[in-house]
Design a protein around this motif. Structure first.
Motif, PDB file in Angstrom:
ATOM      1  N   LEU A  63      24.614 -12.585  48.071  1.00 12.22           N
ATOM      2  CA  LEU A  63      25.770 -13.143  48.777  1.00 12.22           C
ATOM      3  C   LEU A  63      25.397 -13.553  50.199  1.00 12.22           C
ATOM      4  N   GLN A  64      24.548 -12.748  50.836  1.00 11.99           N
ATOM      5  CA  GLN A  64      24.116 -13.105  52.189  1.00 11.99           C
ATOM      6  C   GLN A  64      23.293 -14.390  52.171  1.00 11.99           C
ATOM      7  N   ARG A  65      22.401 -14.529  51.205  1.00 15.55           N
ATOM      8  CA  ARG A  65      21.602 -15.760  51.106  1.00 15.55           C
ATOM      9  C   ARG A  65      22.500 -16.954  50.810  1.00 15.55           C
ATOM     10  N   LEU A  66      23.469 -16.755  49.924  1.00 16.75           N
ATOM     11  CA  LEU A  66      24.393 -17.824  49.579  1.00 16.75           C
ATOM     12  C   LEU A  66      25.207 -18.244  50.801  1.00 16.75           C
ATOM     13  N   ALA A  67      25.663 -17.272  51.557  1.00 16.42           N
ATOM     14  CA  ALA A  67      26.421 -17.585  52.776  1.00 16.42           C
ATOM     15  C   ALA A  67      25.538 -18.349  53.753  1.00 16.42           C
ATOM     16  N   GLY A  68      24.269 -17.964  53.849  1.00 12.03           N
ATOM     17  CA  GLY A  68      23.350 -18.669  54.738  1.00 12.03           C
ATOM     18  C   GLY A  68      23.121 -20.105  54.291  1.00 12.03           C
TER      19      GLY A  68
END
Length: 77
Positions: A63-68
């Motif tokens: 999710l953090q990578r996707l948000a980035g």
């Protein structure tokens, strides 16, 4: 009370005591088995919790990578 009646009563009481002793031994066996099962379930639960924690960490990273990728900022825990 006659000796025969007394002997019969003693015999009955001996049977009762023997039956109760067998029941107590079976109950002890059952309690021991339940203790073993409980310990095994506790170990299994711990493994599931660890696996679940690892999966949650993986999902959080995704999710953090996707948000980035979408220009958002990942929230700090």
């Amino acid at each position: 009370m006659t000796n025969t009646n007394l002997d019969d009563r003693v015999a009955q009481l001996e049977k009762i005591v023997a039956t109760q002793s067998e029941m107590i031994l079976k109950l002890v066996e059952m309690v021991n088995h339940l203790g073993t099962e409980s310990a095994a379930l506790g170990e299994r639960l711990e493994r599931v919790q660890v696996a679940t924690g690892a999966q949650l960490e993986k999902v959080a990273g995704m999710l953090q990578r996707l948000a980035g990728e979408f220009g958002g900022e990942a929230e700090a825990n």
